[in-house]
Design a protein around this motif. Structure first.
Motif, PDB file in Angstrom:
ATOM      1  N   ASP A 102      -8.786   2.258   8.222  1.00 27.99           N
ATOM      2  CA  ASP A 102      -7.464   2.104   7.619  1.00 27.99           C
ATOM      3  C   ASP A 102      -7.547   1.700   6.155  1.00 27.99           C
ATOM      4  O   ASP A 102      -6.753   2.156   5.318  1.00 27.99           O
ATOM      5  N   VAL A 103      -8.512   0.848   5.825  1.00 29.28           N
ATOM      6  CA  VAL A 103      -8.700   0.444   4.429  1.00 29.28           C
ATOM      7  C   VAL A 103      -9.090   1.651   3.576  1.00 29.28           C
ATOM      8  O   VAL A 103      -8.572   1.853   2.471  1.00 29.28           O
ATOM      9  N   LEU A 104      -9.979   2.499   4.106  1.00 26.03           N
ATOM     10  CA  LEU A 104     -10.446   3.663   3.347  1.00 26.03           C
ATOM     11  C   LEU A 104      -9.340   4.690   3.106  1.00 26.03           C
ATOM     12  O   LEU A 104      -9.316   5.340   2.065  1.00 26.03           O
ATOM     13  N   ILE A 105      -8.426   4.838   4.071  1.00 21.14           N
ATOM     14  CA  ILE A 105      -7.355   5.828   3.892  1.00 21.14           C
ATOM     15  C   ILE A 105      -6.088   5.199   3.298  1.00 21.14           C
ATOM     16  O   ILE A 105      -5.066   5.866   3.157  1.00 21.14           O
ATOM     17  N   GLY A 106      -6.161   3.916   2.942  1.00 19.27           N
ATOM     18  CA  GLY A 106      -5.028   3.244   2.301  1.00 19.27           C
ATOM     19  C   GLY A 106      -3.894   2.912   3.242  1.00 19.27           C
ATOM     20  O   GLY A 106      -2.753   2.761   2.805  1.00 19.27           O
ATOM     21  N   ARG A 107      -4.201   2.778   4.520  1.00 20.21           N
ATOM     22  CA  ARG A 107      -3.162   2.433   5.508  1.00 20.21           C
ATOM     23  C   ARG A 107      -3.177   0.920   5.715  1.00 20.21           C
ATOM     24  O   ARG A 107      -3.825   0.398   6.593  1.00 20.21           O
ATOM     25  N   THR A 108      -2.445   0.234   4.849  1.00 16.89           N
ATOM     26  CA  THR A 108      -2.400  -1.222   4.934  1.00 16.89           C
ATOM     27  C   THR A 108      -0.950  -1.704   5.017  1.00 16.89           C
ATOM     28  O   THR A 108      -0.054  -1.058   4.454  1.00 16.89           O
ATOM     29  N   PRO A 109      -0.711  -2.845   5.702  1.00 17.93           N
ATOM     30  CA  PRO A 109      -1.671  -3.617   6.495  1.00 17.93           C
ATOM     31  C   PRO A 109      -2.298  -2.743   7.584  1.00 17.93           C
ATOM     32  O   PRO A 109      -1.682  -1.800   8.069  1.00 17.93           O
ATOM     33  N   VAL A 110      -3.522  -3.078   7.970  1.00 13.45           N
ATOM     34  CA  VAL A 110      -4.259  -2.277   8.944  1.00 13.45           C
ATOM     35  C   VAL A 110      -3.587  -2.337  10.308  1.00 13.45           C
ATOM     36  O   VAL A 110      -2.736  -3.194  10.570  1.00 13.45           O
ATOM     37  N   GLY A 111      -3.987  -1.410  11.196  1.00 15.36           N
ATOM     38  CA  GLY A 111      -3.295  -1.192  12.460  1.00 15.36           C
ATOM     39  C   GLY A 111      -3.019  -2.418  13.292  1.00 15.36           C
ATOM     40  O   GLY A 111      -1.883  -2.641  13.736  1.00 15.36           O
TER      41      GLY A 111
END
Length: 200
Positions: free
Chosen positions: A47-56
């Motif tokens: 999630d950090v690498l694809i910019g999906r924050t906050p993480v799941g």
């Protein structure tokens, strides 16, 4: 189906981490931490690498509850699991199959190339275990001769092959996860492995 597989994978990896930590004779807090990082480590990195924050797991408290449940189940039934030598291996294998799918799907939803999606799937499946093994002072499975990450890569290829056949998504998820799990079981049973490099 996708959400159900996600929950199953989280539970499986949490129990795998807890059992490993108990085998290393850690205290309850240490067991919980290992269970937690095993369950969410790969997904957090993805999630950090694809910019999906906050993480799941920060977005949905349900995952924390599932990890806590897996932690308590591993403790309550640890003696029974200890008698079954394959318990930790089975939980780890289920998590491997399910989390590969989750990483693949996240990559697709982000619009990434299939090759990158396969890399994300492999990372999601393997890096929680990598963190678990490092914290427990073990050489991670993914870096040893045992076939591990390679199965995730193969599973990703199968996944995209099935998608080209325009099959129902649930069938694609189920077949891909089963392929990964079955190959992993066969690899261990028949001692399939990649040859290690000789340092000489």
């Amino acid at each position: 189906m996708f959400h159900l597989l996600d929950i199953i994978g989280t539970m499986a990896f949490a129990m795998s981490g807890a059992l490993t930590a108990m085998h290393k004779k850690l205290d309850p807090f240490g067991v919980f931490i290992i269970a937690f990082v095993t369950a969410v480590g790969g997904g957090t990195l993805r999630d950090v690498l694809i910019g999906r924050t906050p993480v799941g797991w920060m977005r949905d408290i349900q995952y924390v509850y599932v990890i806590i449940l897996g932690f308590f189940l591993a403790i309550l039934f640890r003696k029974r699991f200890d008698k079954l030598r394959t318990s930790l291996f089975l939980f780890d294998t289920i998590g491997l199959g399910v989390f590969t799918l989750i990483g693949l799907e996240r990559g697709i939803l982000t619009g990434l190339h299939p090759a990158i999606c396969i890399a994300l799937g492999t990372m999601t499946a393997c890096f929680g275990g990598v963190i678990r093994d490092i914290l427990c002072n073990e050489i991670p499975n993914v870096f040893r001769e045992e076939i591990y990450a390679t199965i995730c890569i193969f599973g990703g290829i199968v996944f995209f092959g099935l998608r080209k056949l325009n099959l129902n998504d649930d069938i694609v998820y189920l077949v891909t996860s089963l392929v990964i799990i079955i190959i992993r079981l066969m690899a261990v049973k028949y001692k399939w492995h990649l040859k290690a490099f000789d340092h000489k």
